[in-house]
Design a protein around this motif. Structure first.
Motif, PDB file in Angstrom:
ATOM      1  N   GLN A 181     -11.410  -7.121   6.667  1.00  0.00           N
ATOM      2  CA  GLN A 181     -11.217  -6.190   7.619  1.00  0.00           C
ATOM      3  C   GLN A 181     -10.856  -5.072   6.829  1.00  0.00           C
ATOM      4  O   GLN A 181     -11.001  -3.881   7.201  1.00  0.00           O
ATOM      5  CB  GLN A 181     -10.134  -6.568   8.648  1.00  0.00           C
ATOM      6  CG  GLN A 181     -10.453  -7.445   9.567  1.00  0.00           C
ATOM      7  CD  GLN A 181      -9.283  -8.273  10.321  1.00  0.00           C
ATOM      8  OE1 GLN A 181      -8.902  -9.189  10.192  1.00  0.00           O
ATOM      9  NE2 GLN A 181      -8.773  -7.339  11.381  1.00  0.00           N
ATOM     10  N   LEU A 182     -10.111  -5.108   5.793  1.00  0.00           N
ATOM     11  CA  LEU A 182      -9.559  -3.915   4.868  1.00  0.00           C
ATOM     12  C   LEU A 182     -10.621  -3.202   4.348  1.00  0.00           C
ATOM     13  O   LEU A 182     -10.288  -2.192   4.120  1.00  0.00           O
ATOM     14  CB  LEU A 182      -8.335  -4.448   3.997  1.00  0.00           C
ATOM     15  CG  LEU A 182      -7.212  -5.037   4.691  1.00  0.00           C
ATOM     16  CD1 LEU A 182      -6.325  -5.548   3.685  1.00  0.00           C
ATOM     17  CD2 LEU A 182      -6.369  -3.681   5.109  1.00  0.00           C
ATOM     18  N   ASP A 216      -1.708   4.348   7.767  1.00  0.00           N
ATOM     19  CA  ASP A 216      -2.463   4.516   9.113  1.00  0.00           C
ATOM     20  C   ASP A 216      -3.878   3.930   8.747  1.00  0.00           C
ATOM     21  O   ASP A 216      -4.076   3.072   9.893  1.00  0.00           O
ATOM     22  CB  ASP A 216      -2.576   5.927   9.320  1.00  0.00           C
ATOM     23  CG  ASP A 216      -1.429   6.529   9.679  1.00  0.00           C
ATOM     24  OD1 ASP A 216      -0.519   5.979  10.325  1.00  0.00           O
ATOM     25  OD2 ASP A 216      -1.112   8.021   9.522  1.00  0.00           O
ATOM     26  N   SER A 217      -4.555   4.027   7.835  1.00  0.00           N
ATOM     27  CA  SER A 217      -5.867   3.148   7.629  1.00  0.00           C
ATOM     28  C   SER A 217      -5.546   1.657   7.648  1.00  0.00           C
ATOM     29  O   SER A 217      -6.502   0.869   8.143  1.00  0.00           O
ATOM     30  CB  SER A 217      -6.378   3.803   6.286  1.00  0.00           C
ATOM     31  OG  SER A 217      -7.759   3.251   6.014  1.00  0.00           O
ATOM     32  N   VAL A 218      -4.644   1.221   6.899  1.00  0.00           N
ATOM     33  CA  VAL A 218      -4.612  -0.080   6.882  1.00  0.00           C
ATOM     34  C   VAL A 218      -4.147  -0.767   8.303  1.00  0.00           C
ATOM     35  O   VAL A 218      -4.607  -1.849   8.794  1.00  0.00           O
ATOM     36  CB  VAL A 218      -3.204  -0.570   5.898  1.00  0.00           C
ATOM     37  CG1 VAL A 218      -2.933  -2.179   6.062  1.00  0.00           C
ATOM     38  CG2 VAL A 218      -3.787  -0.290   4.405  1.00  0.00           C
ATOM     39  N   SER A 219      -3.128  -0.077   9.138  1.00  0.00           N
ATOM     40  CA  SER A 219      -2.824  -0.545  10.544  1.00  0.00           C
ATOM     41  C   SER A 219      -4.247  -0.513  11.290  1.00  0.00           C
ATOM     42  O   SER A 219      -4.336  -1.283  11.958  1.00  0.00           O
ATOM     43  CB  SER A 219      -1.865   0.533  10.990  1.00  0.00           C
ATOM     44  OG  SER A 219      -0.833   0.559  10.388  1.00  0.00           O
ATOM     45  N   CYS A 246      -5.437  -1.169  -1.292  1.00  0.00           N
ATOM     46  CA  CYS A 246      -4.094  -1.825  -1.180  1.00  0.00           C
ATOM     47  C   CYS A 246      -4.023  -3.149  -1.706  1.00  0.00           C
ATOM     48  O   CYS A 246      -5.302  -3.498  -2.338  1.00  0.00           O
ATOM     49  CB  CYS A 246      -3.774  -1.981   0.342  1.00  0.00           C
ATOM     50  SG  CYS A 246      -4.998  -2.959   1.299  1.00  0.00           S
ATOM     51  N   SER A 247      -3.215  -3.651  -1.717  1.00  0.00           N
ATOM     52  CA  SER A 247      -3.027  -5.292  -2.258  1.00  0.00           C
ATOM     53  C   SER A 247      -2.872  -6.105  -1.339  1.00  0.00           C
ATOM     54  O   SER A 247      -1.736  -5.900  -0.591  1.00  0.00           O
ATOM     55  CB  SER A 247      -1.994  -5.348  -3.453  1.00  0.00           C
ATOM     56  OG  SER A 247      -1.629  -6.650  -3.825  1.00  0.00           O
ATOM     57  N   CYS A 290       0.944  -1.201   0.097  1.00  0.00           N
ATOM     58  CA  CYS A 290      -0.087  -0.149   0.021  1.00  0.00           C
ATOM     59  C   CYS A 290       0.807   1.422   0.155  1.00  0.00           C
ATOM     60  O   CYS A 290       1.890   1.318   0.424  1.00  0.00           O
ATOM     61  CB  CYS A 290      -0.952   0.041   1.233  1.00  0.00           C
ATOM     62  SG  CYS A 290      -0.138   0.463   2.911  1.00  0.00           S
ATOM     63  N   ARG A 291       0.129   2.340  -0.559  1.00  0.00           N
ATOM     64  CA  ARG A 291       1.143   3.454  -0.409  1.00  0.00           C
ATOM     65  C   ARG A 291       1.168   4.165   1.101  1.00  0.00           C
ATOM     66  O   ARG A 291       0.366   3.896   1.841  1.00  0.00           O
ATOM     67  CB  ARG A 291       0.087   4.555  -1.186  1.00  0.00           C
ATOM     68  CG  ARG A 291       0.139   3.984  -2.689  1.00  0.00           C
ATOM     69  CD  ARG A 291      -0.604   5.168  -3.584  1.00  0.00           C
ATOM     70  NE  ARG A 291      -0.851   4.766  -5.034  1.00  0.00           N
ATOM     71  CZ  ARG A 291      -0.396   5.445  -5.945  1.00  0.00           C
ATOM     72  NH1 ARG A 291      -0.249   6.814  -5.821  1.00  0.00           N
ATOM     73  NH2 ARG A 291      -0.596   5.051  -6.967  1.00  0.00           N
TER      74      ARG A 291
END
Length: 179
Positions: free
Chosen positions: A87-88, A36-39, A93-94, A30-31
């Motif tokens: 959850q994502l 932060d969002s992914v975390s 993201c990949s 992910c970029r």
């Protein structure tokens, strides 16, 4: 049902080299703006410092590049990556399941230090000062690409593609007998 066999059937574990059991594995990309969002959604603070790892809530995240992490979960069910994907949600993201691509070995101090065994095929400085606990990197062991992760002062975790597992394991066992 997944193959939950250890690294290879060459030999069972020795004092210093042990095949580890099944792990759920996923490559996350992910970029920087999305970290932060992914975390938040995964419940683990992805490491942002190069070559570092974080372990939290049963998930280990290993930094492999500025936009790439290897996620590991011991004894994860086959649906583990699908659960992470849920959850994502809509986060850009990949996430790719690589659970069956790799196997894990643990190298610990025994008859020789783990650093000595790994130095037989890895050109990195693996001293505790240069490669501290929690550090990880993608590197070469002889002619095979591995992910090397220092779990403790006397312990390393190696991720290797299944097709190279016997090769790496065999070279480590030779180093063990010669140490």
């Amino acid at each position: 049902m997944s193959d939950r066999s250890p690294a290879s059937s060459v030999t069972p574990g020795t004092v210093s080299i042990r095949p580890l059991g099944h792990f759920g594995r996923a490559v996350l990309r992910c970029r920087a703006a999305m970290v932060d969002s992914v975390s938040d959604r995964l419940g683990i603070a992805l490491p942002r410092e190069a070559c570092r790892s974080v372990v939290d809530a049963g998930i280990s995240a290993l930094w492999l590049g500025p936009d790439e992490w290897l996620l590991l979960s011991a004894n994860a069910p086959d649906s583990w990556v699908a659960t992470l994907q849920t959850q994502l949600g809509d986060v850009l993201c990949s996430l790719v399941d690589v659970s069956h691509r790799q196997v894990a070995l643990e190298i610990v101090d025994g008859g020789a230090t783990a650093e000595t065994l790994l130095a037989s095929g890895c050109a990195l400085d693996l001293s505790l000062a240069a490669f501290p606990v929690g550090m990880c990197t993608r590197t070469m062991y002889d002619k095979a690409e591995i992910v090397l992760w220092r779990r403790a002062a006397d312990r390393f975790h190696i991720e290797v593609w299944r097709s190279f597992a016997r090769y790496v394991e065999g070279l480590l066992r030779i180093a063990e007998t010669e140490a």
